[in-house]
Scaffold this motif. Structure first.
Motif, PDB file in Angstrom:
ATOM      1  N   ASP A  71       0.821  -1.216   0.000  1.00 36.01           N
ATOM      2  CA  ASP A  71       0.000   0.000   0.000  1.00 36.01           C
ATOM      3  C   ASP A  71       0.852   1.261   0.000  1.00 36.01           C
ATOM      4  N   TRP A  72       2.081   1.188   0.509  1.00 36.63           N
ATOM      5  CA  TRP A  72       2.941   2.379   0.577  1.00 36.63           C
ATOM      6  C   TRP A  72       4.353   2.106   0.030  1.00 36.63           C
ATOM      7  N   GLU A  73       4.458   1.106  -0.850  1.00 35.96           N
ATOM      8  CA  GLU A  73       5.780   0.708  -1.355  1.00 35.96           C
ATOM      9  C   GLU A  73       6.472   1.789  -2.164  1.00 35.96           C
ATOM     10  N   ASN A  74       5.716   2.720  -2.730  1.00 33.86           N
ATOM     11  CA  ASN A  74       6.347   3.808  -3.493  1.00 33.86           C
ATOM     12  C   ASN A  74       6.971   4.854  -2.567  1.00 33.86           C
ATOM     13  N   LYS A  75       6.738   4.729  -1.267  1.00 31.57           N
ATOM     14  CA  LYS A  75       7.328   5.666  -0.299  1.00 31.57           C
ATOM     15  C   LYS A  75       8.591   5.091   0.348  1.00 31.57           C
ATOM     16  N   ILE A  76       8.889   3.869   0.020  1.00 32.84           N
ATOM     17  CA  ILE A  76       9.951   3.154   0.731  1.00 32.84           C
ATOM     18  C   ILE A  76      11.236   3.115  -0.096  1.00 32.84           C
ATOM     19  N   ASN A  77      12.364   3.171   0.587  1.00 30.31           N
ATOM     20  CA  ASN A  77      13.665   2.997  -0.050  1.00 30.31           C
ATOM     21  C   ASN A  77      13.710   1.627  -0.734  1.00 30.31           C
ATOM     22  N   LYS A  78      14.209   1.575  -1.988  1.00 24.49           N
ATOM     23  CA  LYS A  78      14.143   0.336  -2.774  1.00 24.49           C
ATOM     24  C   LYS A  78      14.956  -0.795  -2.139  1.00 24.49           C
ATOM     25  N   LEU A  79      16.092  -0.477  -1.528  1.00 24.37           N
ATOM     26  CA  LEU A  79      16.882  -1.516  -0.886  1.00 24.37           C
ATOM     27  C   LEU A  79      16.132  -2.086   0.315  1.00 24.37           C
ATOM     28  N   SER A  80      15.450  -1.228   1.057  1.00 28.11           N
ATOM     29  CA  SER A  80      14.655  -1.695   2.189  1.00 28.11           C
ATOM     30  C   SER A  80      13.490  -2.553   1.710  1.00 28.11           C
ATOM     31  N   LEU A  81      12.850  -2.127   0.614  1.00 29.81           N
ATOM     32  CA  LEU A  81      11.762  -2.922   0.038  1.00 29.81           C
ATOM     33  C   LEU A  81      12.254  -4.309  -0.339  1.00 29.81           C
ATOM     34  N   ALA A  82      13.430  -4.363  -0.975  1.00 30.68           N
ATOM     35  CA  ALA A  82      14.001  -5.652  -1.373  1.00 30.68           C
ATOM     36  C   ALA A  82      14.333  -6.503  -0.145  1.00 30.68           C
ATOM     37  N   THR A  83      14.871  -5.867   0.896  1.00 27.98           N
ATOM     38  CA  THR A  83      15.246  -6.601   2.109  1.00 27.98           C
ATOM     39  C   THR A  83      14.017  -7.226   2.764  1.00 27.98           C
ATOM     40  N   ILE A  84      12.937  -6.467   2.838  1.00 29.24           N
ATOM     41  CA  ILE A  84      11.692  -6.993   3.411  1.00 29.24           C
ATOM     42  C   ILE A  84      11.149  -8.132   2.555  1.00 29.24           C
ATOM     43  N   ALA A  85      11.189  -7.954   1.245  1.00 25.00           N
ATOM     44  CA  ALA A  85      10.689  -8.986   0.325  1.00 25.00           C
ATOM     45  C   ALA A  85      11.482 -10.283   0.457  1.00 25.00           C
ATOM     46  N   LEU A  86      12.790 -10.174   0.614  1.00 26.30           N
ATOM     47  CA  LEU A  86      13.635 -11.374   0.731  1.00 26.30           C
ATOM     48  C   LEU A  86      13.296 -12.156   2.000  1.00 26.30           C
ATOM     49  N   LYS A  87      13.005 -11.433   3.075  1.00 23.44           N
ATOM     50  CA  LYS A  87      12.588 -12.111   4.305  1.00 23.44           C
ATOM     51  C   LYS A  87      11.283 -12.859   4.076  1.00 23.44           C
ATOM     52  N   ALA A  88      10.331 -12.193   3.421  1.00 25.43           N
ATOM     53  CA  ALA A  88       9.023 -12.810   3.185  1.00 25.43           C
ATOM     54  C   ALA A  88       9.135 -14.021   2.270  1.00 25.43           C
ATOM     55  N   ALA A  89      10.005 -13.939   1.259  1.00 23.00           N
ATOM     56  CA  ALA A  89      10.137 -15.023   0.280  1.00 23.00           C
ATOM     57  C   ALA A  89      10.558 -16.336   0.913  1.00 23.00           C
ATOM     58  N   SER A  90      11.284 -16.257   2.013  1.00 24.43           N
ATOM     59  CA  SER A  90      11.742 -17.478   2.675  1.00 24.43           C
ATOM     60  C   SER A  90      10.595 -18.247   3.325  1.00 24.43           C
ATOM     61  N   ASN A  91       9.417 -17.623   3.381  1.00 27.87           N
ATOM     62  CA  ASN A  91       8.256 -18.275   3.994  1.00 27.87           C
ATOM     63  C   ASN A  91       7.231 -18.747   2.976  1.00 27.87           C
ATOM     64  N   CYS A  92       7.582 -18.702   1.693  1.00 24.92           N
ATOM     65  CA  CYS A  92       6.670 -19.222   0.678  1.00 24.92           C
ATOM     66  C   CYS A  92       6.523 -20.729   0.832  1.00 24.92           C
ATOM     67  N   SER A  93       5.445 -21.269   0.294  1.00 25.25           N
ATOM     68  CA  SER A  93       5.138 -22.690   0.501  1.00 25.25           C
ATOM     69  C   SER A  93       6.105 -23.621  -0.207  1.00 25.25           C
ATOM     70  N   ASP A  94       6.686 -23.175  -1.323  1.00 21.77           N
ATOM     71  CA  ASP A  94       7.683 -24.002  -2.009  1.00 21.77           C
ATOM     72  C   ASP A  94       8.647 -23.101  -2.779  1.00 21.77           C
ATOM     73  N   VAL A  95       9.673 -23.715  -3.364  1.00 21.54           N
ATOM     74  CA  VAL A  95      10.736 -22.957  -4.034  1.00 21.54           C
ATOM     75  C   VAL A  95      10.203 -22.203  -5.246  1.00 21.54           C
ATOM     76  N   LYS A  96       9.344 -22.831  -6.022  1.00 24.19           N
ATOM     77  CA  LYS A  96       8.793 -22.162  -7.209  1.00 24.19           C
ATOM     78  C   LYS A  96       8.008 -20.917  -6.829  1.00 24.19           C
ATOM     79  N   GLU A  97       7.278 -20.994  -5.735  1.00 20.64           N
ATOM     80  CA  GLU A  97       6.518 -19.832  -5.288  1.00 20.64           C
ATOM     81  C   GLU A  97       7.458 -18.710  -4.853  1.00 20.64           C
TER      82      GLU A  97
END
Length: 385
Positions: A71-97
């Motif tokens: 909802d506010w990703e355009n207000k966030i520093n891109k490196l911080s956005l990537a860092t948050i996304a990488l944390k979230a990606a580790s919780n996906c249900s499988d590798v392809k996801e």
């Protein structure tokens, strides 16, 4: 990643997540709502990063990223956005996801100004693609990312760390020992090894040791031997491997032969035992040359044979191999059975070798003093004046 609905109810979403959270996390959702309503985007980013670093936050990370942060990703520093996304990606249900999740985020940081952040996303996506055995795709990611990073004067350390870490994963999978060794040491230069879990330290030290031994063009282990990561092997079942590295670096064939029975514990060493023996002979030759002063490097084949424990008739081939690998420079006198060495490859020295150099310098200094005294005595009044 789906775009946000304009009518998305942030307070309701955060309230629902708070209700699902364990007690120690609930305060964060109240904090998120407060910072969001006050439009304090930097503080909100830091709060989310802090939250994502808590192991208990794992079940909440994907919904928070996809529904709240979006909802506010355009207000966030891109490196911080990537860092948050990488944390979230580790919780996906499988590798392809995980791959799909990161691909969606990568498109949001692929701008001319944030190509370095895009490299971070590309390399971390490659980490998951390697698990899917997409070898060619990962190699393309490494090659293209390397070219992009070369264009930057400076890059955040976390981005270089990601590049070198995933590169080591690739070179380990493809058994490219020399490239693994190079990238693994560069990765360690980007991180604080004190923060690594002990099992990871042991694994990295073990893999580096194997790469050093098996890498065809690696004949100087000094950089690894002086790195604190190697201490992780001390007093473990792999302690012998650490000792083997020191034996190679000093060209100690006797110690090599004493440790050789351990090769049975590691199939790669067992399979390459003959190559390792040839390598220790070359290391022994290099060390023999290095220990000599620059005016004493005309070495009889018989002395090299004694140092390397090779038959005299194999010494010429050994010296030729060292010359071809550019480990030494010089020539061979076949008639008089001499190796005339004019240069030896520079080395990163371990403590014992540094001490040997100190003794050479002391000997040289004593010789200079003797010559000075002799000249002074013989010169008499001419020098006195």
């Amino acid at each position: 990643m789906a775009s946000m609905d304009i009518d998305f109810d942030v307070p309701k979403f955060l309230h629902d997540q708070r209700q699902k959270a364990v007690p120690q996390l609930q305060q964060y959702f109240t904090k998120f709502e407060d910072l969001y309503e006050r439009k304090l985007w930097h503080q909100l980013t830091q709060a989310v990063l802090e939250f994502f670093n808590l192991p208990e936050s794992a079940p909440h990370q994907i919904p928070i990223f996809q529904q709240f942060v979006a909802d506010w990703e355009n207000k966030i520093n891109k490196l911080s956005l990537a860092t948050i996304a990488l944390k979230a990606a580790s919780n996906c249900s499988d590798v392809k996801e995980s791959v799909q999740f990161l691909n969606d985020v990568s498109s949001k940081v692929d701008t001319p100004e944030t190509k370095d952040v895009h490299v971070l996303m590309r390399m971390e996506t490659a980490h998951y693609q390697l698990k899917l055995n997409e070898i060619d795709t990962v190699k393309d990611a490494i090659d293209s990312s390397s070219k992009i990073l070369d264009q930057f004067d400076s890059v955040e350390t976390v981005i270089h760390a990601s590049f070198y870490r995933v590169s080591t994963e690739y070179y380990k999978a493809t058994a490219e020992y020399a490239q693994y060794y190079k990238n693994a040491l560069l990765y360690l230069a980007c991180v604080n090894t004190d923060d690594m879990p002990q099992p990871e330290k042991v694994e990295r030290a073990y893999d580096l040791a194997l790469a050093a031994l098996l890498g065809e063009m690696i004949y100087n282990f000094g950089e690894l031997l002086m790195h604190p990561i190697l201490d992780a092997l001390t007093n473990t079942e792999h302690d012998w491997l650490r000792s083997l590295l020191f034996a190679f670096n000093s060209g100690d064939i006797g110690k090599f032969e004493a440790l050789a029975p351990h090769f049975a514990k590691q199939p790669l060493l067992q399979e390459n035992s003959e190559a390792l023996r040839r390598k220790i002979c070359l290391m022994s030759l290099i060390e023999a040359v290095f220990r000599r002063s620059s005016d004493n490097r005309v070495i009889p084949f018989s002395e090299i044979a004694a140092e390397t424990r090779l038959p005299t008739d194999e010494v010429e081939h050994l010296v030729m191999k060292a010359l071809s690998l550019k480990l030494i420079r010089g020539s061979i006198d076949q008639v008089d059975q001499l190796a005339v060495i004019t240069w030896v490859q520079p080395r990163v020295l371990e403590k014992e070798q540094i001490d040997g150099m100190r003794r050479q310098l002391e000997e040289w200094n004593n010789q200079v003093k003797k010559i000075s005294t002799f000249v002074g005595d013989q010169g008499g009044e001419v020098f006195a004046q």
